[in-house]
Design a protein around this motif. Structure first.
Motif, mmCIF file in Angstrom:
data_model
loop_
_atom_site.group_PDB
_atom_site.id
_atom_site.type_symbol
_atom_site.label_atom_id
_atom_site.label_comp_id
_atom_site.label_asym_id
_atom_site.label_seq_id
_atom_site.Cartn_x
_atom_site.Cartn_y
_atom_site.Cartn_z
ATOM 1 N N CYS A 107 12.435 -3.645 81.713
ATOM 2 C CA CYS A 107 12.086 -2.110 80.801
ATOM 3 C C CYS A 107 11.395 -2.987 79.572
ATOM 4 O O CYS A 107 10.668 -3.695 79.405
ATOM 5 C CB CYS A 107 13.341 -1.570 80.011
ATOM 6 N N GLU B 151 17.219 -0.870 76.567
ATOM 7 C CA GLU B 151 15.974 -0.462 76.483
ATOM 8 C C GLU B 151 14.539 -1.681 75.494
ATOM 9 O O GLU B 151 14.025 -2.595 76.325
ATOM 10 C CB GLU B 151 15.732 0.465 75.222
ATOM 11 N N GLU C 243 14.292 4.419 72.456
ATOM 12 C CA GLU C 243 13.635 3.620 73.389
ATOM 13 C C GLU C 243 12.999 2.730 72.029
ATOM 14 O O GLU C 243 13.872 2.022 71.652
ATOM 15 C CB GLU C 243 12.534 4.615 73.779
ATOM 16 N N ASP D 159 8.041 6.775 72.964
ATOM 17 C CA ASP D 159 9.021 5.399 74.059
ATOM 18 C C ASP D 159 8.635 4.131 73.316
ATOM 19 O O ASP D 159 9.532 4.050 72.344
ATOM 20 C CB ASP D 159 8.001 5.285 75.513
ATOM 21 N N ASN D 160 8.315 3.507 73.925
ATOM 22 C CA ASN D 160 8.129 2.010 72.946
ATOM 23 C C ASN D 160 6.567 1.814 71.775
ATOM 24 O O ASN D 160 5.506 2.717 72.009
ATOM 25 C CB ASN D 160 8.032 0.440 74.176
HETATM 26 CA CA CA Z 1 11.056 2.951 77.324
#
Ligand code: CA
Ligand code: FEO
Ligand code: CA
Length: 658
Positions: free
Chosen positions: A254, A349, A455, A548-549
């Motif tokens: 990921c 993650e 995340e 998320d990121n």
């Molecule tokens: Ca992610």
């Protein structure tokens, strides 16, 4: 040990980031509620990353020669781009005055003698010499190594998981596990893992150097060394590898990170869907269930039909050899990657580094699953900036801790040390290797705070504050709400800000206690039920859900990707300040092509190129024939292809404005 011994409920995450497909159970029908990014940089001038900056070595801090960082309330430069509209177009969209280059796509050659992409002529041999599928973590390492070049460097990219129904003509999504052929399985195995490719800038465009000695593919069957306390452990041994020290491959890669000595950390975010078997017949059923394995006749991708090691009844310990952090030395293409077990086993993650005040290395590690935890690793030894080889095995020795978010606004770091507290033989922990193999159960017993799917988890290069993006947790019940996860049925996610104490003006990432606060609650600011907390002035395009990121540009501004898309119905990239009067005020910069999420924004040291990973275009389609978009080729004979893009301003100035 039974599940009843666990302090936290045993959850089952909805893997809605796996190609837009609900993998485990459907999300609850709870009404929606109601709103920020990440990456890179390090001592060698990798695009301003948290690591770099936290080290005092980021783009700006580096110039200061490791002096105290700017004050934590510093304001970053204003953005000067005109916000766009978020929409599910076939193509992607950027603000006026910007352009993007399709840098490299799934199937593009990585070597001078590698074949080009042909959807109708795929083979594992070809795939091993081509750019892999579903690119996620992306970073830029300047060359020459140790420089701050923005003209030449290594693009390092994870390939998370396959979508066989969008890779192979004629394969239907609901028949993948049953219908996929042996040759196709081997193509998918060769399409996971990691790619390293050298880039050179020629004016406004980047070129891939196919002759570079650094170009490399790591796949789901590349030999990988296992190190750290769990190496050689009986739970790591298999019939094929009685040593428990050498595993074939890495998958579900990921996000990741760059170490201060310039190696790449890639994160195995899960394995359950890659394996098949009957959990009830596994010799350690409780362990499998605690780690979210479910019974499946062939696994999600059919790998177990052709490779016995992916059947956990036939090879009960094979799953234990995944869900680690893997370290790759980009300067040593001939050396095998290494799984660093001291960093724990869970759905990793990302792995973002910082330096403690005394020079020890700190790695922030999130477990992306509902009700799972936030971790921190602190190395035993100090980073040695003068001797790269001395740092080679730094991540094998140190203390992994897990976060407990106290209601008084502090974070306690609870160490996972064998023999201390409940982590004793009486609770089934024979040694430190066992503690790490059972990371989640150990964290349960220590009383860690179950989170809403952590995340992005990374320090700001400007403030040293550590941000966590939590994509959500619809399974959280009203009686499970706590200060750090303040909404039940959390459909839209939220962000936290952790504040390490400062020593000599610099954040001490190894401190025993941090402070923390909610950075934002995501959702629609106009919805009274959402309870979103975006600041006044947030535009109709500015708010987001399911963060998320994220990454930071050289000026310390955050660039955040959503992965939902939830009530926004589409994913994009937002930019925002993280401190000062405009902290948390997002502006929409990029709208992904239909069905895609964008991931892992990474900047060159001069801030003039933004690399962005575009993952799973047309996800949600049941086959290539029904794809919503053939991005980026828009060719009737070519499937949609994940790709990394390079974004630049047409006038050549810094992305987002100086
Ligand atoms: Ca992610
Ligand atoms: Fe692969 Fe947690 O996203
Ligand atoms: Ca994702």
């Amino acid at each position: 040990m039974s599940d009843d011994d666990c302090a936290a409920p045993v959850p089952r995450k909805i893997r809605n980031d796996k190609g837009g497909v609900r993998f485990y159970r459907p999300r609850s029908s709870a009404p929606p509620f109601t709103a920020i990014v990440h990456r890179r940089g390090f001592m060698f001038g990798v695009a301003a990353s948290a690591c770099t900056a936290a080290l005092g070595l980021g783009s700006k801090a580096q110039a200061a020669g490791g002096a105290a960082q700017p004050p934590p309330n510093a304001t970053q430069p204003d953005f000067d781009f005109a916000e766009i509209e978020l929409n599910a177009r076939a193509d992607d969209l950027l603000p006026e005055g910007y352009e993007r280059q399709i840098l490299i796509r799934w199937g593009d050659p990585l070597f001078a003698d590698a074949p080009g992409f042909d959807a109708n002529d795929q083979s594992p041999e070809r795939a091993r010499r081509q750019f892999g599928y579903n690119n996620d973590y992306t970073s830029f390492i300047p060359l020459p190594f140790g420089s701050r070049s923005s003209d030449r460097g290594l693009l390092v990219v994870n390939h998370e998981y396959p979508l066989p129904h969008l890779m192979f003509p004629g394969l239907a999504q609901d028949r993948v596990a049953e219908d996929i052929t042996s040759a196709q399985v081997d193509v998918t195995i060769a399409s996971c893992g990691h790619s390293i490719v050298e880039l050179r800038r020629n004016g406004a465009r980047w070129e891939v150097d196919l002759a570079s000695r650094y170009n490399r593919r790591i796949t789901a069957d590349t030999p990988i060394r296992i190190s750290g306390p769990a190496a050689g452990h009986p739970m790591m041994r298999t019939q094929a590898d009685p040593t428990g020290r050498l595993v074939l491959g890495t998958h579900d890669n990921c996000n990741g990170g760059i170490t201060p000595w310039g190696t790449i950390l890639i994160c195995e975010e899960g394995s359950a869907e890659f394996f098949a078997g009957n959990v009830e017949e596994h010799p350690d059923r409780a362990h499998m269930e605690r780690n979210h394995y479910e019974s499946s006749p062939a696994g999600r991708y059919g790998w177990a039909r052709f490779h016995n090691r992916f059947d956990f009844n036939d090879s009960p310990n094979e799953p234990n050899r995944f869900e680690w952090v893997v370290e790759i030395d980009p300067l040593a293409p001939e050396e095998p990657p290494v799984k660093r077990t001291a960093l724990g086993r869970f759905a990793h993650e990302g792995a973002h580094c910082a330096l403690a005040a005394d020079g020890r290395v700190v790695v922030y590690l999130g477990d992306d699953w509902e009700f799972e935890y936030c971790y921190r690793f602190v190395s035993a030894r100090r980073f040695d900036p003068a001797d790269r080889a001395a740092n080679r095995d730094l991540l094998d020795h140190g203390i992994l801790s897990v976060a407990r978010f106290e209601a008084d606004g502090t974070v306690s770091w609870l160490p996972l040390i064998w023999g201390e507290g409940p982590l004793t033989p009486a609770n089934g922990f024979a040694d430190q290797g066992t503690v790490l193999l059972h990371t989640r159960r150990a964290a349960d017993l220590l009383g860690a705070t179950p989170m809403d799917s952590p995340e992005g988890y990374e320090p700001s290069p400007v403030t040293g504050h550590v941000f966590i993006a939590l994509t959500g947790n619809e399974g959280r019940q009203p009686d499970q709400v706590d200060a750090a996860n303040p909404r039940s049925a959390n459909a839209h996610g939220h962000m936290l800000e952790l504040i390490p104490p400062r020593v000599d003006g610099k954040p001490d990432h190894a401190a025993e206690r941090f402070e923390w606060r909610v950075f934002m609650l995501c959702g629609d600011p106009e919805s009274p039920t959402d309870g979103a907390t975006f600041p006044e002035g947030t535009s109709r395009e500015g708010w987001f859900v399911e963060p998320d990121n994220f990454g930071f540009d050289p000026a310390g501004r955050m660039w955040l990707c959503s992965d939902g898309p939830g009530i926004r119905q589409h994913d994009g990239l937002w930019a925002m300040h993280v401190s000062g009067t405009k902290a948390g005020l997002p502006r929409l910069f990029y709208s992904a092509p239909a069905g895609a999420e964008c991931c892992s924004p990474a900047f060159t040291p001069d801030g003039r190129t933004l690399f962005l990973s575009i993952q799973h275009p047309s996800a949600g389609a049941s086959s290539i024939d029904t794809a919503a978009s053939r991005w980026p080729d828009f060719d009737a004979d070519t499937p949609p292809r994940p790709a990394v893009i390079a974004i630049r301003r047409k006038d050549g100035n810094a992305v987002g404005g100086a």
